[in-house]
Structure formats: structure tokens, C-alpha cells
Design an enzyme around this catalytic site. Structure first.
Site: not given
Ligand code: C5P
Length: 218
Positions: A29-31, A96-97
């Protein structure tokens, strides 16, 4: 003031991270807290717009009066966005893909030891770029992207504007003391017309300033 300058308009907003499964218990994932996207959705709704909010997993509750669609992966987010983009007047891509996803998520939890090889080398494939995909398809829509950068913020935002076909890119600094999980943000909005810097303020105020900017140009 309580300006209702978006009455009769439809606004689509993406927010939050996407999560891309490795196995049933692990993901990439992303932050992203989702706060900026949620504030844009809320600001547009306060100004009278009909808002669709497509969000990845975040700890924020569905905002009152806003159609909120919860998704997990980039591909799910793209599908949800495709369902409401054509009707939208303004589309803001604040999510934030995750750029990449595991090529073949495991059906069962990978075990330390027996699945050590699989855990050490997770093969990745590229996710669709939701913003670029939709910008190629745009007719009446004003398309807004975000650029979370640690350095060369404006230069990178300008590249992104061209590469993705957006009308505006909102650049924000995400290094030490930057925007992650904060309630305030400091942004530069880049468009074909030039760039405009905004002083650090609440994400709610940034959201209204961004909408003012877009509407002021029209
Ligand atoms: O390339 P980068 O991820 O920095 O671009 C950021 C912008 O592109 C954001 O507006 C983000 O929501 C959008 N984006 C997207 N789909 C992706 C990657 C980024 O919509 N797969």
C-alpha cells in the site's frame, strides 16, 4: 461565506490509498490518510455539488450527504470511477494509488519457511493509472491530479500535468513535516496558465481555495 457556486454540478473525488493483496493477510500500500480528498469532497458538497467519493481503506467515516464508495485495489477504484466519470463536471484524483500490485496473490497465507522463496520475491505488475486513463476519456470534465513529492515539487508537478493530461496538478511536499496524516497542507497548483502557491493552511481551507481557483478560471 457560504457560497453555493457548485449547485447543479457533479464532482467526483478519489481519496485514500489502495491496498494490493500479497496473500489473505498481507498487502502492499501507500501512505495516505484520505484527509485531503475527503475535505475536497466535503467542500464541494457544502458548495452545493452532487459528490461521489471513491475511497480506499481509511479510518474516516462516510461524510454526510456524500455518496461514498469504498474500494480496496486500484482496479476496483478504476471500475468505480468509470461508473461516474462521464457525468462529472469536475474530477479530482487525490488517491494515493499503488503503482504496482502482486502479479499473483496467494490464496492461502504464505508461511515463513515453506514459502520463503515466494515471500522473498513477490512478482509485481503495473496497476492502471486511473487519472491518466480518465483524462484520455475526458469531454467536459475538469481533471485535477495530485503530486506528492519530496523534492523538485513544482518541476515534477508540471511533468505530471503533461504526462497525465490533467488540467491542474496540486503539488504538495511530503517529506519531513509534510502532508501525511496532517490536518494542514501547503500546496502549489500547476496548470497550463502557470502556477499559484498557497500558504500552509487547513486541508479544508486548501480544498476551498482549490475549488475557487478552478471555478475562477472558468
Ligand atoms: O504518478 P503519481 O502517482 O505521482 O501521480 C499522482 C496522481 O496520479 C494523483 O492524482 C493520483 O491520484 C493519480 N494516480 C492514479 N492512478 C495511479 C497512480 C496515480 O490515479 N495508478
Amino acid at each position: 461565506g457560504m457560497s453555493r457556486d457548485l449547485v447543479g454540478k457533479k464532482v467526483l473525488v478519489t481519496a485514500g490509498p489502495t491496498i494490493e493483496p500479497i496473500d489473505p493477510v498481507r498487502y502492499l500500500s501507500n501512505r495516505s490518510s484520505g484527509k485531503m480528498g475527503f475535505e475536497i469532497a466535503k467542500a464541494a458538497a457544502r458548495r452545493g455539488a452532487e459528490v461521489s467519493l471513491v475511497t480506499g481503506p481509511v479510518s474516516l467515516a462516510d461524510p454526510a450527504g456524500i455518496e461514498t464508495v469504498r474500494v480496496e485495489t486500484a482496479r476496483e477504484m478504476l471500475a468505480a470511477v468509470e461508473g461516474c466519470f462521464d457525468e462529472a463536471d469536475i474530477a479530482v484524483f487525490a488517491a494515493a494509488v499503488a503503482d504496482m500490485r502482486p502479479a499473483a496473490p496467494a490464496a492461502k497465507k504464505l508461511k515463513k519457511g515453506s514459502d520463503a522463496d515466494a515471500l522473498a520475491r513477490i512478482e509485481l505488475v503495473e496497476n492502471p493509472d486511473i487519472l491518466a486513463t480518465m483524462a484520455r476519456r475526458k469531454s467536459k470534465q475538469v481533471v485535477v491530479g495530485f503530486a506528492a513529492e519530496t523534492d523538485d515539487v513544482v518541476e515534477n508537478a508540471r511533468k505530471k500535468l503533461r504526462a497525465k493530461g490533467a488540467d491542474y496538478v496540486v503539488a504538495n511536499f511530503v517529506g519531513e513535516g509534510g502532508a501525511f496524516d496532517a490536518d494542514d497542507n501547503e500546496v502549489v497548483v500547476v496548470s497550463a496558465e502557470g502556477e499559484r502557491s498557497y500558504p500552509r493552511s487547513s486541508k479544508s481551507a486548501v480544498a476551498d481555495a482549490l475549488l475557487d481557483h478552478i471555478l475562477g478560471d472558468r
